[in-house]
Design a protein around this motif. Structure first.
Motif, PDB file in Angstrom:
ATOM      1  N   LYS A 100       0.862  -1.314   0.149  1.00  0.00           N
ATOM      2  CA  LYS A 100       0.068   0.010  -0.042  1.00  0.00           C
ATOM      3  C   LYS A 100       1.027   1.257   0.068  1.00  0.00           C
ATOM      4  CE  LYS A 100      -3.669  -2.253   0.413  1.00  0.00           C
ATOM      5  NZ  LYS A 100      -4.710  -2.651  -0.876  1.00  0.00           N
ATOM      6  N   PRO A 101       0.208   2.356  -0.483  1.00  0.00           N
ATOM      7  CA  PRO A 101       1.026   3.584  -0.557  1.00  0.00           C
ATOM      8  C   PRO A 101       1.600   4.138   0.983  1.00  0.00           C
ATOM      9  CG  PRO A 101      -1.043   3.955  -1.871  1.00  0.00           C
ATOM     10  CD  PRO A 101      -1.057   2.449  -1.159  1.00  0.00           C
ATOM     11  N   ALA A 102       0.768   3.664   1.874  1.00  0.00           N
ATOM     12  CA  ALA A 102       1.399   3.882   3.379  1.00  0.00           C
ATOM     13  C   ALA A 102       2.498   3.246   3.627  1.00  0.00           C
ATOM     14  CB  ALA A 102       0.263   3.795   4.292  1.00  0.00           C
ATOM     15  N   GLU A 103       2.939   2.116   3.064  1.00  0.00           N
ATOM     16  CA  GLU A 103       4.314   1.365   3.459  1.00  0.00           C
ATOM     17  C   GLU A 103       5.196   2.034   2.613  1.00  0.00           C
ATOM     18  OE1 GLU A 103       3.579  -3.033   3.733  1.00  0.00           O
ATOM     19  OE2 GLU A 103       1.795  -2.616   2.620  1.00  0.00           O
ATOM     20  N   LEU A 104       4.841   2.430   1.255  1.00  0.00           N
ATOM     21  CA  LEU A 104       6.031   2.813   0.454  1.00  0.00           C
ATOM     22  C   LEU A 104       6.502   4.412   0.677  1.00  0.00           C
ATOM     23  CD1 LEU A 104       4.898   1.332  -2.952  1.00  0.00           C
ATOM     24  CD2 LEU A 104       6.672   0.481  -1.722  1.00  0.00           C
ATOM     25  N   GLU A 105       5.522   5.000   1.069  1.00  0.00           N
ATOM     26  CA  GLU A 105       5.753   6.433   0.774  1.00  0.00           C
ATOM     27  C   GLU A 105       6.767   7.021   2.207  1.00  0.00           C
ATOM     28  OE1 GLU A 105       3.416  10.455  -0.616  1.00  0.00           O
ATOM     29  OE2 GLU A 105       1.982   8.792   0.623  1.00  0.00           O
ATOM     30  N   PRO A 106       6.632   6.504   3.296  1.00  0.00           N
ATOM     31  CA  PRO A 106       7.615   6.853   4.120  1.00  0.00           C
ATOM     32  C   PRO A 106       9.289   6.264   3.938  1.00  0.00           C
ATOM     33  CG  PRO A 106       6.357   5.505   5.236  1.00  0.00           C
ATOM     34  CD  PRO A 106       5.500   5.605   3.963  1.00  0.00           C
ATOM     35  N   LEU A 107       9.275   5.215   3.317  1.00  0.00           N
ATOM     36  CA  LEU A 107      10.573   4.540   2.922  1.00  0.00           C
ATOM     37  C   LEU A 107      11.042   5.440   1.738  1.00  0.00           C
ATOM     38  CD1 LEU A 107       9.953   0.761   2.782  1.00  0.00           C
ATOM     39  CD2 LEU A 107      11.078   1.886   4.378  1.00  0.00           C
ATOM     40  N   VAL A 108      10.325   5.764   0.811  1.00  0.00           N
ATOM     41  CA  VAL A 108      10.729   6.702  -0.209  1.00  0.00           C
ATOM     42  C   VAL A 108      11.308   8.120   0.013  1.00  0.00           C
ATOM     43  CG1 VAL A 108      10.107   7.963  -2.418  1.00  0.00           C
ATOM     44  CG2 VAL A 108       9.316   5.561  -1.936  1.00  0.00           C
ATOM     45  N   ALA A 109      10.486   8.857   1.239  1.00  0.00           N
ATOM     46  CA  ALA A 109      10.876   9.906   1.804  1.00  0.00           C
ATOM     47  C   ALA A 109      12.144   9.745   2.530  1.00  0.00           C
ATOM     48  CB  ALA A 109       9.593  10.428   2.825  1.00  0.00           C
ATOM     49  N   ASP A 110      12.188   8.800   3.116  1.00  0.00           N
ATOM     50  CA  ASP A 110      13.641   8.486   3.993  1.00  0.00           C
ATOM     51  C   ASP A 110      14.834   8.341   3.101  1.00  0.00           C
ATOM     52  OD1 ASP A 110      15.220   7.880   6.233  1.00  0.00           O
ATOM     53  OD2 ASP A 110      15.397   5.471   5.600  1.00  0.00           O
ATOM     54  N   TYR A 111      14.674   7.584   1.955  1.00  0.00           N
ATOM     55  CA  TYR A 111      15.503   7.348   0.784  1.00  0.00           C
ATOM     56  C   TYR A 111      16.105   8.701   0.161  1.00  0.00           C
ATOM     57  CZ  TYR A 111      18.078   5.456  -3.118  1.00  0.00           C
ATOM     58  OH  TYR A 111      18.822   4.994  -4.055  1.00  0.00           O
ATOM     59  N   ARG A 118      20.942  11.468  -5.715  1.00  0.00           N
ATOM     60  CA  ARG A 118      20.659  10.019  -6.544  1.00  0.00           C
ATOM     61  C   ARG A 118      19.421  10.407  -7.658  1.00  0.00           C
ATOM     62  NH1 ARG A 118      23.556   5.334  -5.262  1.00  0.00           N
ATOM     63  NH2 ARG A 118      21.740   4.109  -6.175  1.00  0.00           N
ATOM     64  N   ASN A 119      19.891  10.057  -8.741  1.00  0.00           N
ATOM     65  CA  ASN A 119      18.768  10.024  -9.819  1.00  0.00           C
ATOM     66  C   ASN A 119      17.654   9.130  -9.631  1.00  0.00           C
ATOM     67  OD1 ASN A 119      19.872  12.337 -10.964  1.00  0.00           O
ATOM     68  ND2 ASN A 119      21.096  10.998 -12.094  1.00  0.00           N
ATOM     69  N   ASP A 120      18.026   7.862  -8.713  1.00  0.00           N
ATOM     70  CA  ASP A 120      16.909   6.976  -8.876  1.00  0.00           C
ATOM     71  C   ASP A 120      15.618   7.360  -7.926  1.00  0.00           C
ATOM     72  OD1 ASP A 120      18.396   6.377  -6.826  1.00  0.00           O
ATOM     73  OD2 ASP A 120      18.630   4.476  -7.014  1.00  0.00           O
ATOM     74  N   ARG A 121      16.066   8.211  -6.787  1.00  0.00           N
ATOM     75  CA  ARG A 121      14.890   8.843  -6.126  1.00  0.00           C
ATOM     76  C   ARG A 121      13.596   9.136  -6.934  1.00  0.00           C
ATOM     77  NH1 ARG A 121      17.938  13.056  -7.221  1.00  0.00           N
ATOM     78  NH2 ARG A 121      17.033  15.137  -7.187  1.00  0.00           N
ATOM     79  N   PHE A 122      13.802   9.434  -8.137  1.00  0.00           N
ATOM     80  CA  PHE A 122      12.605   9.735  -8.984  1.00  0.00           C
ATOM     81  C   PHE A 122      11.536   8.558  -9.386  1.00  0.00           C
ATOM     82  CE2 PHE A 122      15.370  13.419  -9.835  1.00  0.00           C
ATOM     83  CZ  PHE A 122      14.874  14.608  -9.183  1.00  0.00           C
ATOM     84  N   THR A 123      12.449   7.568  -9.605  1.00  0.00           N
ATOM     85  CA  THR A 123      11.693   6.333  -9.998  1.00  0.00           C
ATOM     86  C   THR A 123      11.238   5.773  -8.730  1.00  0.00           C
ATOM     87  OG1 THR A 123      13.826   5.950 -11.537  1.00  0.00           O
ATOM     88  CG2 THR A 123      12.326   3.913 -11.064  1.00  0.00           C
ATOM     89  N   LEU A 124      11.717   5.883  -7.852  1.00  0.00           N
ATOM     90  CA  LEU A 124      11.305   5.291  -6.377  1.00  0.00           C
ATOM     91  C   LEU A 124       9.859   6.288  -6.096  1.00  0.00           C
ATOM     92  CD1 LEU A 124      14.245   4.600  -4.421  1.00  0.00           C
ATOM     93  CD2 LEU A 124      12.879   3.040  -5.737  1.00  0.00           C
ATOM     94  N   ARG A 125       9.978   7.559  -6.260  1.00  0.00           N
ATOM     95  CA  ARG A 125       8.959   8.288  -5.920  1.00  0.00           C
ATOM     96  C   ARG A 125       7.621   7.951  -6.951  1.00  0.00           C
ATOM     97  NH1 ARG A 125       5.645  11.066  -2.598  1.00  0.00           N
ATOM     98  NH2 ARG A 125       4.961  13.170  -3.178  1.00  0.00           N
ATOM     99  N   SER A 126       7.908   7.485  -7.977  1.00  0.00           N
ATOM    100  CA  SER A 126       6.878   7.063  -9.164  1.00  0.00           C
ATOM    101  C   SER A 126       6.007   5.872  -8.688  1.00  0.00           C
ATOM    102  CB  SER A 126       7.575   6.950 -10.410  1.00  0.00           C
ATOM    103  OG  SER A 126       8.324   5.749 -10.536  1.00  0.00           O
ATOM    104  N   LEU A 127       6.998   4.832  -8.016  1.00  0.00           N
ATOM    105  CA  LEU A 127       6.371   3.861  -7.617  1.00  0.00           C
ATOM    106  C   LEU A 127       5.176   4.135  -6.580  1.00  0.00           C
ATOM    107  CD1 LEU A 127       9.313   1.241  -6.883  1.00  0.00           C
ATOM    108  CD2 LEU A 127       7.725   1.751  -8.949  1.00  0.00           C
TER     109      LEU A 127
END
Length: 270
Positions: A100-111, A118-127
């Motif tokens: 779920k988004p609630a699981e992913l969003e804090p991890l991506v924010a931390d990353y 790091r350019n891959d932060r945008f790819t992770l944000r897209s997820l």
């Protein structure tokens, strides 16, 4: 049986490595689990490496949840080398489990906070945006997709996902044209900009809005003015030839096409 210690650890690694060489991922991880239980590596680097091997094997077996668990263990090893790629991999594997988004969003924010360059932060944000789509929350997905488009629209085919969100509503399609044009102007990566031009010309203006004149203008920009020599150039160039309204327009497009240096483009010239 060897007692716990360096010889037992080396023996366990050898068994794991042998099964991996045979592509027998399940037995490799059985050996890995025995190694963790009986005589795990004592150095942070090698212990982390063992968890990474097991995560890879679980992933190859399609066991995403187990892969996530192993990656978490790899990241939790005290004094192990900093590995931003592992956190990125964890997020990607978690997304593949249908998180779920609630699981992913804090991890991506931390990353993003830890690795702001790091350019891959945008790819992770897209997820995160795609997870909101899967959760049927398009209002939360749309601004995330718009945010990411200028930076990495291509790796997740993000422009297509964005346009699909809009449906057939004329006002939203009009807005999306400006969104894509803004993303193109902000994009510093020519390959990303090429994908955006393709999406604007073909997916939006030709197929959804049905404005052939605008679609051809953007397709010419992609194929002849900002070519990056990839498959999107091929599609745009071939469509311009097929959609030519008269012989003059066809010849103009053919002349430009024959000048392209893309291995993907097949010229109509004889």
């Amino acid at each position: 049986k060897l007692p716990a210690g360096r010889p037992a650890t080396i023996a366990g690694w050898t068994v794991l490595d042998t099964y991996e060489r045979r592509n027998d991922w399940a037995k490799a991880n059985l050996a890995g689990n025995k190694l963790l239980q009986k005589s795990p590596p004592t150095t942070p680097y090698h212990l982390q490496s063992l968890h990474i091997h097991m995560a890879d094997n679980y992933s190859r077996l399609g066991q995403r949840t187990n892969a996530v668990a192993s990656l978490k263990k790899a990241l939790e090893v005290p004094n192990a080398p900093d590995r931003p790629d592992l956190l990125a991999r964890l997020i990607t594997e978690l997304y593949q489990t249908g998180a779920k988004p609630a699981e992913l969003e804090p991890l991506v924010a931390d990353y993003t906070k830890k690795y702001p360059n790091r350019n891959d932060r945008f790819t992770l944000r897209s997820l995160v945006g795609l997870a909101y789509i899967a959760a049927k929350e398009p209002a939360k997905a749309e601004p995330i997709l718009i945010e990411v488009l200028p930076h990495d629209a291509r790796s997740q085919n993000l422009a297509a996902s964005y346009l699909t969100l809009l449906g057939t509503d004329a006002a939203r399609l009009t807005k999306s044209e400006q969104v894509l044009r803004d993303a193109i102007s902000k994009s510093t990566n020519p390959v990303n900009a090429a994908y955006l031009r393709y999406s604007l010309a073909i997916d939006l203006l030709r197929d959804r809005v049905k404005d052939m004149a605008k679609a051809k203008t953007v397709a010419r920009e992609l194929a002849f003015d900002h070519s990056v020599g990839d498959g999107y150039v091929n599609i745009a160039a071939m469509w311009l030839l097929d959609a030519a309204g008269d012989e003059t327009e066809f010849k103009r497009s053919e002349e430009h096409t024959s000048e392209l240096q893309s291995p993907y483009v097949i010229s109509y010239a004889v």
